[in-house]
Design a protein around this motif. Structure first.
Motif, PDB file in Angstrom:
ATOM      1  N   TYR A  30      -5.632  -2.982  -2.671  1.00  0.00           N
ATOM      2  CA  TYR A  30      -5.454  -1.599  -3.553  1.00  0.00           C
ATOM      3  C   TYR A  30      -7.258  -1.348  -3.942  1.00  0.00           C
ATOM      4  O   TYR A  30      -7.438  -2.573  -4.581  1.00  0.00           O
ATOM      5  CB  TYR A  30      -4.174  -1.553  -4.828  1.00  0.00           C
ATOM      6  N   ILE A  31      -7.670  -0.935  -3.921  1.00  0.00           N
ATOM      7  CA  ILE A  31      -8.799  -0.010  -4.360  1.00  0.00           C
ATOM      8  C   ILE A  31      -8.192   0.986  -5.233  1.00  0.00           C
ATOM      9  O   ILE A  31      -8.632   2.656  -4.943  1.00  0.00           O
ATOM     10  CB  ILE A  31     -10.105   0.073  -3.202  1.00  0.00           C
ATOM     11  N   GLY A  32      -8.854   0.882  -6.587  1.00  0.00           N
ATOM     12  CA  GLY A  32      -8.960   1.783  -7.395  1.00  0.00           C
ATOM     13  C   GLY A  32     -10.687   2.154  -8.458  1.00  0.00           C
ATOM     14  O   GLY A  32     -11.359   1.417  -7.781  1.00  0.00           O
ATOM     15  N   LEU A  33     -10.897   3.260  -9.107  1.00  0.00           N
ATOM     16  CA  LEU A  33     -12.141   3.366  -9.338  1.00  0.00           C
ATOM     17  C   LEU A  33     -12.235   2.030 -10.289  1.00  0.00           C
ATOM     18  O   LEU A  33     -13.843   1.600 -10.184  1.00  0.00           O
ATOM     19  CB  LEU A  33     -12.205   4.570  -9.966  1.00  0.00           C
ATOM     20  N   LEU A  41     -22.853  -0.173  -5.475  1.00  0.00           N
ATOM     21  CA  LEU A  41     -21.926   0.133  -3.769  1.00  0.00           C
ATOM     22  C   LEU A  41     -21.541  -1.290  -3.426  1.00  0.00           C
ATOM     23  O   LEU A  41     -21.419  -1.477  -1.841  1.00  0.00           O
ATOM     24  CB  LEU A  41     -23.401   0.575  -2.840  1.00  0.00           C
ATOM     25  N   ARG A  42     -20.888  -1.981  -4.133  1.00  0.00           N
ATOM     26  CA  ARG A  42     -19.924  -3.371  -4.084  1.00  0.00           C
ATOM     27  C   ARG A  42     -19.166  -2.947  -4.422  1.00  0.00           C
ATOM     28  O   ARG A  42     -18.697  -2.692  -6.166  1.00  0.00           O
ATOM     29  CB  ARG A  42     -20.309  -4.393  -3.669  1.00  0.00           C
ATOM     30  N   LEU A  43     -17.579  -3.794  -4.570  1.00  0.00           N
ATOM     31  CA  LEU A  43     -16.498  -4.609  -4.808  1.00  0.00           C
ATOM     32  C   LEU A  43     -16.393  -5.486  -5.642  1.00  0.00           C
ATOM     33  O   LEU A  43     -17.359  -5.601  -6.436  1.00  0.00           O
ATOM     34  CB  LEU A  43     -15.067  -4.469  -3.730  1.00  0.00           C
ATOM     35  N   ILE A  44     -16.108  -4.847  -7.189  1.00  0.00           N
ATOM     36  CA  ILE A  44     -16.275  -5.804  -7.965  1.00  0.00           C
ATOM     37  C   ILE A  44     -14.686  -6.631  -8.206  1.00  0.00           C
ATOM     38  O   ILE A  44     -15.062  -7.717  -8.412  1.00  0.00           O
ATOM     39  CB  ILE A  44     -16.121  -5.537  -9.282  1.00  0.00           C
ATOM     40  N   SER A  45     -13.781  -6.373  -7.225  1.00  0.00           N
ATOM     41  CA  SER A  45     -13.047  -7.008  -7.903  1.00  0.00           C
ATOM     42  C   SER A  45     -11.638  -5.918  -6.653  1.00  0.00           C
ATOM     43  O   SER A  45     -12.305  -4.167  -5.875  1.00  0.00           O
ATOM     44  CB  SER A  45     -11.940  -7.276  -9.126  1.00  0.00           C
ATOM     45  N   VAL A  46     -10.377  -6.862  -6.546  1.00  0.00           N
ATOM     46  CA  VAL A  46      -9.112  -5.797  -5.646  1.00  0.00           C
ATOM     47  C   VAL A  46      -8.058  -6.686  -6.421  1.00  0.00           C
ATOM     48  O   VAL A  46      -7.737  -7.210  -6.160  1.00  0.00           O
ATOM     49  CB  VAL A  46      -9.132  -6.762  -3.810  1.00  0.00           C
ATOM     50  N   GLY A  47      -7.065  -4.634  -5.993  1.00  0.00           N
ATOM     51  CA  GLY A  47      -5.773  -4.916  -7.010  1.00  0.00           C
ATOM     52  C   GLY A  47      -4.647  -5.439  -5.792  1.00  0.00           C
ATOM     53  O   GLY A  47      -5.051  -5.100  -4.135  1.00  0.00           O
ATOM     54  N   LYS A  48      -3.867  -5.035  -6.572  1.00  0.00           N
ATOM     55  CA  LYS A  48      -2.400  -5.305  -5.151  1.00  0.00           C
ATOM     56  C   LYS A  48      -1.363  -3.987  -5.159  1.00  0.00           C
ATOM     57  O   LYS A  48      -0.913  -3.349  -6.361  1.00  0.00           O
ATOM     58  CB  LYS A  48      -1.958  -6.120  -5.495  1.00  0.00           C
ATOM     59  N   SER A  49      -1.257  -3.525  -4.094  1.00  0.00           N
ATOM     60  CA  SER A  49      -0.282  -2.122  -4.136  1.00  0.00           C
ATOM     61  C   SER A  49       0.502  -2.105  -4.799  1.00  0.00           C
ATOM     62  O   SER A  49       1.147  -0.949  -4.864  1.00  0.00           O
ATOM     63  CB  SER A  49      -0.353  -1.665  -2.086  1.00  0.00           C
ATOM     64  N   ASN A  50       1.388  -3.629  -4.988  1.00  0.00           N
ATOM     65  CA  ASN A  50       3.043  -3.205  -5.198  1.00  0.00           C
ATOM     66  C   ASN A  50       2.612  -3.406  -7.229  1.00  0.00           C
ATOM     67  O   ASN A  50       3.584  -3.286  -8.294  1.00  0.00           O
ATOM     68  CB  ASN A  50       3.780  -4.689  -4.802  1.00  0.00           C
ATOM     69  N   PHE A  81     -11.808  -4.491   5.427  1.00  0.00           N
ATOM     70  CA  PHE A  81     -10.432  -4.921   5.377  1.00  0.00           C
ATOM     71  C   PHE A  81      -9.534  -3.458   5.480  1.00  0.00           C
ATOM     72  O   PHE A  81     -10.391  -2.261   4.824  1.00  0.00           O
ATOM     73  CB  PHE A  81      -9.772  -6.084   4.362  1.00  0.00           C
ATOM     74  N   ASN A  82      -7.884  -3.509   5.763  1.00  0.00           N
ATOM     75  CA  ASN A  82      -7.645  -2.478   5.595  1.00  0.00           C
ATOM     76  C   ASN A  82      -6.837  -2.269   4.270  1.00  0.00           C
ATOM     77  O   ASN A  82      -6.740  -3.388   3.840  1.00  0.00           O
ATOM     78  CB  ASN A  82      -6.622  -2.404   6.438  1.00  0.00           C
ATOM     79  N   GLY A  83      -6.093  -0.988   3.597  1.00  0.00           N
ATOM     80  CA  GLY A  83      -5.793  -1.057   2.339  1.00  0.00           C
ATOM     81  C   GLY A  83      -5.856   0.099   2.012  1.00  0.00           C
ATOM     82  O   GLY A  83      -5.505   0.925   2.474  1.00  0.00           O
ATOM     83  N   VAL A  84      -4.898  -0.175   1.011  1.00  0.00           N
ATOM     84  CA  VAL A  84      -4.821   1.455  -0.150  1.00  0.00           C
ATOM     85  C   VAL A  84      -5.730   1.631  -0.736  1.00  0.00           C
ATOM     86  O   VAL A  84      -6.471   1.128  -1.650  1.00  0.00           O
ATOM     87  CB  VAL A  84      -3.566   1.949  -0.372  1.00  0.00           C
ATOM     88  N   CYS A  85      -6.000   3.381  -1.074  1.00  0.00           N
ATOM     89  CA  CYS A  85      -7.042   3.062  -2.714  1.00  0.00           C
ATOM     90  C   CYS A  85      -6.190   4.232  -3.434  1.00  0.00           C
ATOM     91  O   CYS A  85      -5.515   5.659  -3.173  1.00  0.00           O
ATOM     92  CB  CYS A  85      -8.255   3.969  -1.938  1.00  0.00           C
ATOM     93  N   SER A  86      -6.963   4.587  -4.347  1.00  0.00           N
ATOM     94  CA  SER A  86      -6.304   5.949  -5.466  1.00  0.00           C
ATOM     95  C   SER A  86      -7.530   6.830  -4.902  1.00  0.00           C
ATOM     96  O   SER A  86      -7.812   6.762  -3.990  1.00  0.00           O
ATOM     97  CB  SER A  86      -7.670   6.010  -6.838  1.00  0.00           C
TER      98      SER A  86
END
Length: 409
Positions: A30-33, A41-50, A81-86
């Motif tokens: 999961y990616i939020g703002l 232009l890069r990710l700091i971290s990645v969350g979890k959809s649940n 990668f595949n995932g979901v976002c805000s």
């Protein structure tokens, strides 16, 4: 150089609208703002959809994620990668990859010109959001030849890939330094054959002491010059860090602050100037971001800064803060927002060591490698920031840019 053509953004970029409802028993990236670096232009971290509840948006590997809430923060990434976002993030992709290169489009969407256009077209005052209905009608110029688009995208992507390598390398180097610290200061590995004595922090090597951090090193706070007095800020050349600088960069070393103050601003506020290579920790709102300044600096009041000395090096202080963060958080108080007061912080205990020259030497080597990589990251970022608008406008020849990047890398 190929011909450049004018197109509407909506004719080359497609908005994906596939919704996702989080499920407790399904875990997707999961990616939020909050997971996207501001302007990096890069990710700091990645969350979890649940761990989220409201409806989200699907994205696929290589899609362009464009933060539409406060677009001026320039939160744009392209996950691998595949995932979901805000839903505060637009999921964008090329309408026709054979004609419109996806990597090129990513840098187009991340360009300052596009960010400025998105900001200008935002609706809402406190929480401005870019509107795709407006964005899709923007007229822009792109190379007609998809091969030229690909070459432009490749130049910028090559620089970003090298930056990513350095970031990963630094993470490994810092982990090595942390392991070294724990071996010496937590497990006391090099002293196991010697005598140990009782202390407030448990059994410690004979000859070591347990003292308050306020007695061990100088502990500084910060301050903010009046923002209404332009003489305190205009043409300032003194680094003045705010917590946002640390949360944005998330780096062991930090060189420049986003805002600078003048000598008069320093004199007329409670901000304290300290030398290079001190250990800064955010102490309010966001508590526990830590970084070491590479240049002379001061901070606002949301910091506690430790000044190393001959006995307590920046290496020990940095990892002491890292390993004691739960304790530091436990002494935070406040009703509006949590804050660690200098008074309470100064009472925390730290070990005064003896015979740790080997630890210091090894840590120094690791930190110098990290600093060297960070300097290279800064240089590469400057090159990318120079090339990006010029490549996207056709101002600079692609072959010339390719040679320039080849020489650097």
């Amino acid at each position: 150089m190929s011909n450049w053509i004018k197109v509407k953004l909506g004719d080359i970029v497609e908005l994906k609208r596939e919704s996702y409802q989080p499920k407790p028993d399904e875990v997707l990236p999961y990616i939020g703002l909050e997971h996207i670096g501001q302007g990096t232009l890069r990710l700091i971290s990645v969350g979890k959809s649940n761990e989220v509840t409201s409806t989200k948006s699907y994205f696929s590997k290589g899609d362009i994620l464009f933060g539409k809430l406060r677009p001026y923060f320039r939160k744009v990434v392209r996950p691998k990668f595949n995932g979901v976002c805000s839903t505060d993030i637009l999921v964008l992709t090329s309408k026709n990859p054979r004609k419109f290169n996806q990597t090129f489009l990513f840098y187009l969407m991340a360009s300052q010109e596009m960010i400025d256009l998105a900001t200008a077209s935002s609706s809402g005052t406190k929480m401005p959001r870019a509107d795709w209905k407006v964005l899709q009608n923007l007229e822009i110029s792109i190379p007609e030849d998809v091969n030229e688009q690909e070459r432009i995208g490749k130049i910028l992507e090559t620089i970003d890939d090298k930056i990513d390598i350095n970031i990963r390398m630094n993470k490994t180097l810092e982990e090595m330094a942390m392991t070294l610290y724990k071996h010496w200061f937590v497990d006391f590995g090099p002293f196991q054959d010697g005598e140990f004595v009782e202390s407030e922090l448990g059994m410690i090597p004979e000859g070591w002491e347990c003292i308050e951090i306020g007695e061990a090193v100088s502990v500084l706070g910060g301050g903010t010059p009046k923002t209404s007095v332009k003489e305190y800020w205009e043409n300032g050349d003194i680094n003045w860090f705010s917590p946002t600088d640390l949360t944005t960069q998330k780096s062991l070393f930090i060189s420049k602050s986003s805002k600078k103050i003048t000598k008069l601003g320093l004199e007329k506020s409670s901000a304290k100037l300290f030398p290079p290579y001190c250990v800064m920790m955010t102490s309010r709102a966001t508590i526990g971001e830590i970084s070491i300044n590479r240049e002379e600096a001061c901070t606002n009041q949301g910091f506690i800064t430790l000044i190393p000395n001959e006995t307590f090096t920046m290496y020990q202080l940095y990892f002491w803060l890292k390993t004691n963060m739960d304790l530091i958080l436990s002494i935070a108080n406040g009703s509006t927002f949590k804050e660690v007061s200098k008074t309470n912080f100064k009472k925390l205990k730290i070990l005064k060591p003896k015979n740790i020259e080997e630890f210091t030497q090894k840590c120094e080597k690791l930190f110098k490698l990290i600093e060297s990589n960070l300097i290279e990251i800064e240089e590469l970022t400057n090159i990318k920031d120079y090339l990006l608008p010029r490549l996207l406008s056709g101002e600079i020849d692609v072959s010339q840019a390719e040679k320039q990047v080849e020489e650097v890398l």
